[in-house]
Design a protein around this motif. Sequence first.
Motif, short mmCIF file in Angstrom:
data_model
loop_
_atom_site.label_atom_id
_atom_site.label_comp_id
_atom_site.label_asym_id
_atom_site.label_seq_id
_atom_site.Cartn_x
_atom_site.Cartn_y
_atom_site.Cartn_z
N GLY A 1 -11.33 16.34 62.55
CA GLY A 1 -12.57 16.81 63.13
C GLY A 1 -12.75 16.38 64.57
N GLN A 2 -11.86 15.54 65.07
CA GLN A 2 -11.96 15.12 66.47
C GLN A 2 -10.71 15.56 67.21
OE1 GLN A 2 -12.71 10.96 66.99
NE2 GLN A 2 -14.60 11.04 65.79
N PRO A 3 -10.84 15.89 68.47
CA PRO A 3 -9.66 16.34 69.21
C PRO A 3 -8.63 15.23 69.34
CG PRO A 3 -11.55 16.04 70.68
CD PRO A 3 -12.06 15.89 69.28
#
Length: 158
Positions: A53-55
């Motif tokens: 969910g995070q780059p």
Amino acid sequence: MLLRLARRRAALVAASFVALAVLAAACGAETPTPECLEAQDGSLVPAGCAVEGQPTPTPTPTPAPDTGPTAQQLFAGTCGTCHAIDGLSTGAVGPDLTQIGARADAAYIKESILDPNAVIAGACPSGACPAGVMPSSFGALLSAAEIDALVDFLAAQR
Ligand code: HEC
């Protein structure tokens, strides 16, 4: 009286538990988990690890090295006061170099820059070319890379 003391103690114990829990959470956030480590030169170092969910962390790009002026800019600024090249400079002390690449090879051009008096060019705008007018200091003033760039640039003038 006894009861009050016991309560205070309980409160103290509870407070230190909370503090410990907060500390543990903070440590957990900063200590890399095993998946965040990678082997490098025989030891484990923290690696960028993707969190769902995070780059994915991207490495900061290294800024491009300052390449300095282009050969064309260098010519216009350093040589153009004496030499003309169509559309670039109008100097009229030394020979017009608009088609220098058609009548001279890279070795001659390089020698002309590093040791201008080795060969005195035949025709200058105002007549026979004078010796000792083109400075012989460019080998010291310019870097080897700049000289090579100038030579390539002039050899391509046809
Ligand atoms: C102060 C004036 C002056 C400057 C500045 C100058 N030149 Fe010259 N250049 C001359 C003169 C005069 C000649 C002709 C006499 C000779 O061959 O040495 C010449 C000759 C040359 C020749 C030989 C041309 C031929 O037709 O054979 C080349 C190539 C040349 N210069 C390149 C350069 C380059 C590249 C620069 C800049 C890094 C430069 N010159 C800067 C005056 C100058």
